[in-house]
Design a protein around this motif. Structure first.
Motif, PDB file in Angstrom:
ATOM      1  N   PHE A 174      37.075  51.757  35.876  1.00  0.00           N
ATOM      2  CA  PHE A 174      36.462  52.380  34.703  1.00  0.00           C
ATOM      3  C   PHE A 174      34.969  52.573  34.915  1.00  0.00           C
ATOM      4  O   PHE A 174      34.415  53.647  34.631  1.00  0.00           O
ATOM      5  CB  PHE A 174      36.720  51.513  33.471  1.00  0.00           C
ATOM      6  N   ASP A 190      47.979  45.155  36.221  1.00  0.00           N
ATOM      7  CA  ASP A 190      47.306  45.688  35.037  1.00  0.00           C
ATOM      8  C   ASP A 190      46.390  44.633  34.417  1.00  0.00           C
ATOM      9  O   ASP A 190      45.240  44.898  34.110  1.00  0.00           O
ATOM     10  CB  ASP A 190      48.322  46.174  34.004  1.00  0.00           C
ATOM     11  N   ASP A 219      41.109  47.443  37.030  1.00  0.00           N
ATOM     12  CA  ASP A 219      40.984  48.480  36.008  1.00  0.00           C
ATOM     13  C   ASP A 219      39.569  48.578  35.446  1.00  0.00           C
ATOM     14  O   ASP A 219      39.072  49.684  35.216  1.00  0.00           O
ATOM     15  CB  ASP A 219      41.980  48.218  34.875  1.00  0.00           C
ATOM     16  N   THR A 220      38.922  47.452  35.188  1.00  0.00           N
ATOM     17  CA  THR A 220      37.559  47.503  34.659  1.00  0.00           C
ATOM     18  C   THR A 220      36.590  48.042  35.707  1.00  0.00           C
ATOM     19  O   THR A 220      35.648  48.775  35.383  1.00  0.00           O
ATOM     20  CB  THR A 220      37.107  46.113  34.185  1.00  0.00           C
ATOM     21  N   TYR A 259      38.200  44.223  28.835  1.00  0.00           N
ATOM     22  CA  TYR A 259      37.037  45.090  28.648  1.00  0.00           C
ATOM     23  C   TYR A 259      36.275  44.745  27.376  1.00  0.00           C
ATOM     24  O   TYR A 259      35.035  44.820  27.341  1.00  0.00           O
ATOM     25  CB  TYR A 259      37.477  46.547  28.622  1.00  0.00           C
ATOM     26  N   GLY A 261      42.921  53.453  41.867  1.00  0.00           N
ATOM     27  CA  GLY A 261      44.025  53.481  40.908  1.00  0.00           C
ATOM     28  C   GLY A 261      45.353  53.791  41.571  1.00  0.00           C
ATOM     29  O   GLY A 261      46.386  53.197  41.232  1.00  0.00           O
ATOM     30  N   PHE A 296      43.728  45.595  30.540  1.00  0.00           N
ATOM     31  CA  PHE A 296      42.403  46.212  30.573  1.00  0.00           C
ATOM     32  C   PHE A 296      41.693  46.115  29.227  1.00  0.00           C
ATOM     33  O   PHE A 296      40.518  45.727  29.158  1.00  0.00           O
ATOM     34  CB  PHE A 296      42.531  47.681  30.991  1.00  0.00           C
ATOM     35  N   HIS A 330      53.922  45.274  36.295  1.00  0.00           N
ATOM     36  CA  HIS A 330      52.590  45.503  35.726  1.00  0.00           C
ATOM     37  C   HIS A 330      51.643  44.350  36.049  1.00  0.00           C
ATOM     38  O   HIS A 330      50.684  44.117  35.322  1.00  0.00           O
ATOM     39  CB  HIS A 330      52.696  45.664  34.208  1.00  0.00           C
ATOM     40  N   LYS A 340      46.518  50.728  43.474  1.00  0.00           N
ATOM     41  CA  LYS A 340      47.094  49.744  42.561  1.00  0.00           C
ATOM     42  C   LYS A 340      48.501  50.141  42.136  1.00  0.00           C
ATOM     43  O   LYS A 340      49.409  49.295  42.051  1.00  0.00           O
ATOM     44  CB  LYS A 340      46.205  49.625  41.321  1.00  0.00           C
ATOM     45  N   THR A 341      48.724  51.422  41.892  1.00  0.00           N
ATOM     46  CA  THR A 341      50.046  51.898  41.479  1.00  0.00           C
ATOM     47  C   THR A 341      51.080  51.678  42.576  1.00  0.00           C
ATOM     48  O   THR A 341      52.214  51.258  42.305  1.00  0.00           O
ATOM     49  CB  THR A 341      49.977  53.386  41.115  1.00  0.00           C
ATOM     50  N   THR A 348      42.484  40.060  39.334  1.00  0.00           N
ATOM     51  CA  THR A 348      43.639  40.734  38.734  1.00  0.00           C
ATOM     52  C   THR A 348      44.910  39.920  38.914  1.00  0.00           C
ATOM     53  O   THR A 348      45.681  39.713  37.969  1.00  0.00           O
ATOM     54  CB  THR A 348      43.817  42.132  39.353  1.00  0.00           C
TER      55      THR A 348
END
Length: 315
Positions: free
Chosen positions: A273, A247, A269-270, A254, A289, A250, A244, A292-293, A91
């Motif tokens: 998911f 991020d 993110d992947t 994906y 998540g 994604f 970001h 990460k935020t 990431t």
């Protein structure tokens, strides 16, 4: 007893607020749909973040599910897993590549367009460079496959005609990040250039006239007038992108990645998911998540404080 100053002013402030509210009632009414949207679809679902601290069960719901013991159970589960370092590293690397290689092309294109005097050519180039921004990532991936497919891609046909061998661009860990960053630059360069072109309008034209009188050429004017003139805009966009940085795009990844490139392409993110919607482990996915935020908030606050030194902060 005489009223204090604060007590004397209180009714006046209330009356003034009611008078202004009635005066601008049409504007407040127009704000209601936007406020309702954010309340229902943005701030309302944030309560779901408590799933990260619960042993969530779909049948019991958020309120009926028991609390995790200990409360940081799913955060520790992610950090102790072999995927934590891999997804975090991918990431950060992909985001930094997009940041380092993605910002300069937009600035360079904007400067080049700003120097062009032929209006028709300038508008033509601007339109052509801006069109990819409207293409969906599925269409862009289709173009990438048509060009780089190992079996019948146009580029691979040329390489095979010259060397007799084809290159597995889309399934190679050596090429995937390069293709990812390149397609992102191609898609967004026109949009970035428009933002910088708008920033050029705030530069005082008399500065260029004074520079010409002093014998400065175009390169010196770009370096000493144009770039310093849009410095605050560059810093502002940099701060927003740093917020970001986790991020990494994604949708793009994906659609383009596959099992062969997981070691260099699988981002937070992947992974979330797959864990959340495929493996149905909602608590672990929510915890990652949320993790990460929180990191994103720390990054954007730190970048904003750093940018204050060059007058490019957001607040």
């Amino acid at each position: 007893m005489e009223k204090t100053i604060a007590e004397a002013k209180a009714p006046n402030l209330g009356t003034r607020w009611r008078r202004n509210a009635w005066r601008y009632r049409a504007l407040y009414l127009m704000m209601i749909p936007g406020l309702l949207y954010y309340a229902i679809y943005v701030y309302g679902p944030m309560y779901g973040a408590v799933i990260a601290f619960k042993d969530y069960n779909v049948t019991k719901g958020i309120f009926g599910s028991p609390w995790a013991d200990p409360w940081y159970r799913y955060f520790k589960m992610y950090l102790d897993s072999p995927y934590a370092w891999q997804t975090l590293r991918n990431t950060l690397l992909i985001s930094l590549y997009k940041l380092v290689w993605g910002m300069p092309p937009g600035i360079i294109l904007a400067i080049m367009l700003n120097e062009v005097k032929h209006k028709f050519f300038k508008r033509f180039v601007q339109t052509v460079s801006y069109l990819p921004h409207f293409l969906s990532m599925v269409i862009i991936y289709g173009l990438v496959v048509a060009l780089l497919s190992q079996t019948d891609g146009l580029v691979n046909q040329w390489i095979k005609a010259l060397t007799g061998e084809s290159v597995p661009f889309l399934t190679s860990t050596d090429w995937f990040r390069t293709i990812l960053v390149s397609t992102g630059i191609w898609q967004n360069i026109g949009w970035s250039a428009i933002i910088y072109l708008a920033a050029f309008s705030s530069i005082d034209p008399s500065l260029y006239e004074a520079a010409r009188c002093d014998g400065a050429g175009r390169r010196r004017m770009i370096w000493h007038i144009t770039l310093p003139g849009i410095r605050s805009v560059i810093l502002l966009l940099l701060v927003l992108r740093l917020g970001h940085v986790l991020d990494a795009g994604f949708e793009q990844i994906y659609i383009m990645y596959n099992v062969h490139v997981y070691p260099v392409a699988d981002i937070i993110d992947t992974w979330v998911f797959r864990v959340g919607l495929v493996d149905m482990n909602f608590s672990l996915a929510t915890a990652v998540g949320l993790f990460k935020t929180l990191i994103g908030v720390v990054l954007i606050v730190g970048a904003n404080r750093l940018a204050k030194r060059w007058e490019g902060s957001i607040w």
